[in-house]
Design a protein around this motif. Structure first.
Motif, PDB file in Angstrom:
ATOM      1  N   ILE A 298       0.849  -1.232   0.111  1.00  0.00           N
ATOM      2  CA  ILE A 298      -0.198  -0.106   0.174  1.00  0.00           C
ATOM      3  C   ILE A 298       0.972   1.430  -0.008  1.00  0.00           C
ATOM      4  N   VAL A 299       2.049   1.245   0.673  1.00  0.00           N
ATOM      5  CA  VAL A 299       2.936   2.443   0.952  1.00  0.00           C
ATOM      6  C   VAL A 299       3.459   2.623  -0.486  1.00  0.00           C
ATOM      7  N   ALA A 300       4.082   1.315  -1.218  1.00  0.00           N
ATOM      8  CA  ALA A 300       4.721   1.648  -2.383  1.00  0.00           C
ATOM      9  C   ALA A 300       3.513   2.115  -3.527  1.00  0.00           C
ATOM     10  N   VAL A 301       2.462   1.645  -3.384  1.00  0.00           N
ATOM     11  CA  VAL A 301       1.351   2.169  -4.383  1.00  0.00           C
ATOM     12  C   VAL A 301       0.969   3.659  -4.196  1.00  0.00           C
ATOM     13  N   ARG A 302       0.838   3.893  -3.090  1.00  0.00           N
ATOM     14  CA  ARG A 302       0.357   5.364  -2.914  1.00  0.00           C
ATOM     15  C   ARG A 302       1.670   6.490  -2.927  1.00  0.00           C
ATOM     16  N   TYR A 303       2.815   6.043  -2.676  1.00  0.00           N
ATOM     17  CA  TYR A 303       3.998   6.843  -2.677  1.00  0.00           C
ATOM     18  C   TYR A 303       4.824   6.575  -3.948  1.00  0.00           C
ATOM     19  N   LEU A 335      -0.377  16.572  -7.219  1.00  0.00           N
ATOM     20  CA  LEU A 335      -0.541  16.275  -6.035  1.00  0.00           C
ATOM     21  C   LEU A 335      -1.628  15.164  -5.597  1.00  0.00           C
ATOM     22  N   GLN A 336      -2.601  15.374  -6.364  1.00  0.00           N
ATOM     23  CA  GLN A 336      -3.723  14.197  -6.093  1.00  0.00           C
ATOM     24  C   GLN A 336      -3.487  12.827  -6.232  1.00  0.00           C
ATOM     25  N   TYR A 337      -2.212  12.730  -6.946  1.00  0.00           N
ATOM     26  CA  TYR A 337      -1.592  11.080  -7.073  1.00  0.00           C
ATOM     27  C   TYR A 337      -0.773  10.608  -5.857  1.00  0.00           C
ATOM     28  N   ALA A 338      -0.176  11.660  -5.082  1.00  0.00           N
ATOM     29  CA  ALA A 338       0.555  11.453  -4.350  1.00  0.00           C
ATOM     30  C   ALA A 338       0.458  11.529  -2.823  1.00  0.00           C
ATOM     31  N   LEU A 339      -0.968  11.420  -2.479  1.00  0.00           N
ATOM     32  CA  LEU A 339      -1.325  11.499  -0.946  1.00  0.00           C
ATOM     33  C   LEU A 339      -1.752  10.486  -0.372  1.00  0.00           C
ATOM     34  N   PRO A 340      -1.790  10.287   0.984  1.00  0.00           N
ATOM     35  CA  PRO A 340      -1.908   9.037   1.779  1.00  0.00           C
ATOM     36  C   PRO A 340      -3.546   8.705   1.734  1.00  0.00           C
ATOM     37  N   PRO A 341      -3.798   7.540   2.248  1.00  0.00           N
ATOM     38  CA  PRO A 341      -5.209   7.262   2.092  1.00  0.00           C
ATOM     39  C   PRO A 341      -6.188   8.133   2.702  1.00  0.00           C
ATOM     40  N   ALA A 342      -7.324   7.950   2.434  1.00  0.00           N
ATOM     41  CA  ALA A 342      -8.293   9.013   2.908  1.00  0.00           C
ATOM     42  C   ALA A 342      -8.700   8.590   4.593  1.00  0.00           C
ATOM     43  N   MET A 343      -8.914   9.501   5.180  1.00  0.00           N
ATOM     44  CA  MET A 343      -9.050   9.345   6.881  1.00  0.00           C
ATOM     45  C   MET A 343     -10.314   8.695   6.978  1.00  0.00           C
ATOM     46  N   MET A 363      -3.215   3.134   8.533  1.00  0.00           N
ATOM     47  CA  MET A 363      -3.125   4.703   8.729  1.00  0.00           C
ATOM     48  C   MET A 363      -1.760   5.174   9.300  1.00  0.00           C
ATOM     49  N   LEU A 364      -1.371   4.334  10.437  1.00  0.00           N
ATOM     50  CA  LEU A 364      -0.299   4.818  10.958  1.00  0.00           C
ATOM     51  C   LEU A 364       1.166   4.920  10.197  1.00  0.00           C
ATOM     52  N   TRP A 365       1.187   4.004   9.445  1.00  0.00           N
ATOM     53  CA  TRP A 365       2.383   3.726   8.522  1.00  0.00           C
ATOM     54  C   TRP A 365       2.324   4.830   7.392  1.00  0.00           C
ATOM     55  N   THR A 366       1.225   4.734   6.746  1.00  0.00           N
ATOM     56  CA  THR A 366       1.061   5.694   5.551  1.00  0.00           C
ATOM     57  C   THR A 366       1.268   7.086   5.871  1.00  0.00           C
ATOM     58  N   TYR A 367       0.644   7.743   6.986  1.00  0.00           N
ATOM     59  CA  TYR A 367       0.894   9.135   7.596  1.00  0.00           C
ATOM     60  C   TYR A 367       2.201   9.297   8.211  1.00  0.00           C
ATOM     61  N   VAL A 372       7.600  12.580   4.623  1.00  0.00           N
ATOM     62  CA  VAL A 372       8.790  12.561   3.658  1.00  0.00           C
ATOM     63  C   VAL A 372       8.315  12.520   2.436  1.00  0.00           C
ATOM     64  N   ALA A 373       7.404  11.393   2.028  1.00  0.00           N
ATOM     65  CA  ALA A 373       7.046  11.284   0.805  1.00  0.00           C
ATOM     66  C   ALA A 373       6.372  12.360   0.145  1.00  0.00           C
TER      67      ALA A 373
END
Length: 386
Positions: A298-303, A335-343, A363-367, A372-373
């Motif tokens: 998930i981190v790799a996909v989002r960032y 920027l819309q492609y490089a944001l963490p998951p929606a709360m 959520m903990l790890w992505t935020y 940094v990302a």
């Protein structure tokens, strides 16, 4: 008895949800949106839809590769497809506009248009989140519940010895307890020849519309965006409300003052929500079996993968003259492609009682990595559009 702190915290959330955010969204759009700018901004809804489609495709690949538990599939698709399109842009854009040497021109003009773009992003993102991700996670959780109930029923019947073993095949959930997602996607074999094609389409659309959470789709922020569009696009209404000489200028001032309270309050609420999720699920987090590779994926996909695809999509749209030459607008699209998951994914997980502890870990790890990302990608995006 509920503590005073809990009541106060809930009151702040309600105030932001029903007052501050709608005022911010509606006020910014009303001041900056005109009929001409609406024509120029048509690509933003398409771009946001692209983030959901590409994120879903990457999430589907991730599920195939990592083979997570069944109850996590909808959560993974949601986290990969839906980014924080509202709160984070509202925080990031004003900060970037105030920086010296910003490629987006004068700070005041940059702030005005940046907030309008972020407000539009928030409104459109809310519609897609509650119409698409909500139903994916609902279908995923309902499938798990049906499979569990069917499995328990099969074990009870088999243990009682009252039915033959071959009868248990009829309890296969993939046959008789088919999920409504398959009911929507697949034709009915028995009535395929009896029902006309237009009737089938109407039936499928009726089923889809009955499962949409329209109340959540048209959240106060979305309604505020609609009001802002109406005020900005219709010249008669705009001249009556917007401008220092307008008869109802007090409405614009009131919305602006209420909207200014949204950004610092939203920042505090985002941090508090992350802490609350962590503390509330701490006993379960110690024993949780969240697959490490699913979180890494998930981190790799989002960032990594989604921002790279976003660069291709946006630069391709610019090359085809589908996007205006405004660097700030192009930056928001990237920027819309490089944001963490929606709360709100955490809210949906709690609503269906599926994957709550796993959602807290994600959520903990992505935020935690977002600082940094998102900073690195924002720097790269500013260089790209300057």
């Amino acid at each position: 008895m509920v503590s005073t702190n809990v009541i106060m915290a809930f009151g702040v959330v309600v105030l932001v949800f029903y007052v501050f955010n709608p005022s911010l969204v509606g006020g910014n759009l009303a001041k900056t949106i005109t009929f001409e700018s609406v024509v120029l901004l048509w690509f933003m809804p398409v771009n946001i839809l692209g983030t959901f489609i590409l994120g879903s495709a990457l999430g589907w690949i991730l599920i195939r590769l990592t083979r997570p538990p069944k109850h996590m599939e909808g959560l993974i698709l949601g986290c990969c497809s839906a980014g924080n399109l509202g709160n984070l842009p509202l925080i990031i854009l004003p900060a970037i506009c105030k920086e010296k040497g910003s490629p987006f021109g004068e700070p005041d003009v940059c702030h005005q248009y940046g907030m309008a773009y972020a407000s539009l992003s928030m409104a459109i993102g809310a519609v897609f989140l509650w119409s698409y991700v909500y139903n994916i996670m609902r279908i995923s959780s309902s499938r798990i519940q049906k499979e569990d109930s069917t499995s328990n029923g099969s074990n009870i019947l088999k243990a009682s010895g009252e039915i033959p073993d071959n009868f248990l095949e009829t309890l296969n959930p993939t046959k008789d307890t088919m999920d409504d997602a398959y009911t929507i996607l697949l034709p009915d074999a028995e009535s395929e020849e009896k029902v006309s094609f237009p009737s089938k389409i109407k039936h499928r659309l009726r089923m889809i519309s009955s499962n949409l959470n329209l109340k959540s789709m048209f959240a106060p922020s979305t309604l505020g965006a609609i009001a802002g569009f109406i005020i900005g696009v219709i010249p008669l209404v705009r001249n009556f409300i917007i401008g220092s000489d307008a008869p109802l200028h007090v409405v614009e001032d009131s919305a602006s003052m209420l909207g200014e309270a949204a950004i610092p309050t939203v920042t505090l609420i985002m941090g508090a929500n992350l802490l609350k999720e962590l503390w509330a699920n701490e006993p379960r987090l110690k024993g949780t079996s969240t697959p490490v590779w699913s979180v890494v994926g998930i981190v790799a996909v989002r960032y990594i993968f989604l921002p790279l695809l976003g660069v291709v999509v946006v630069k391709g749209a610019i090359h085809l003259s589908l996007v205006q030459s405004d660097p700030l607008y192009q930056f928001v699209l990237l920027l819309q492609y490089a944001l963490p998951p929606a709360m709100n994914i955490g809210t949906i997980a709690q609503l269906f009682g599926s994957g709550e502890s796993e959602c807290s870990v994600i959520m903990l790890w992505t935020y935690a990595l977002a600082s940094v990302a998102v900073t690195l990608w924002s720097t790269f995006f500013m260089w790209l559009v300057s």
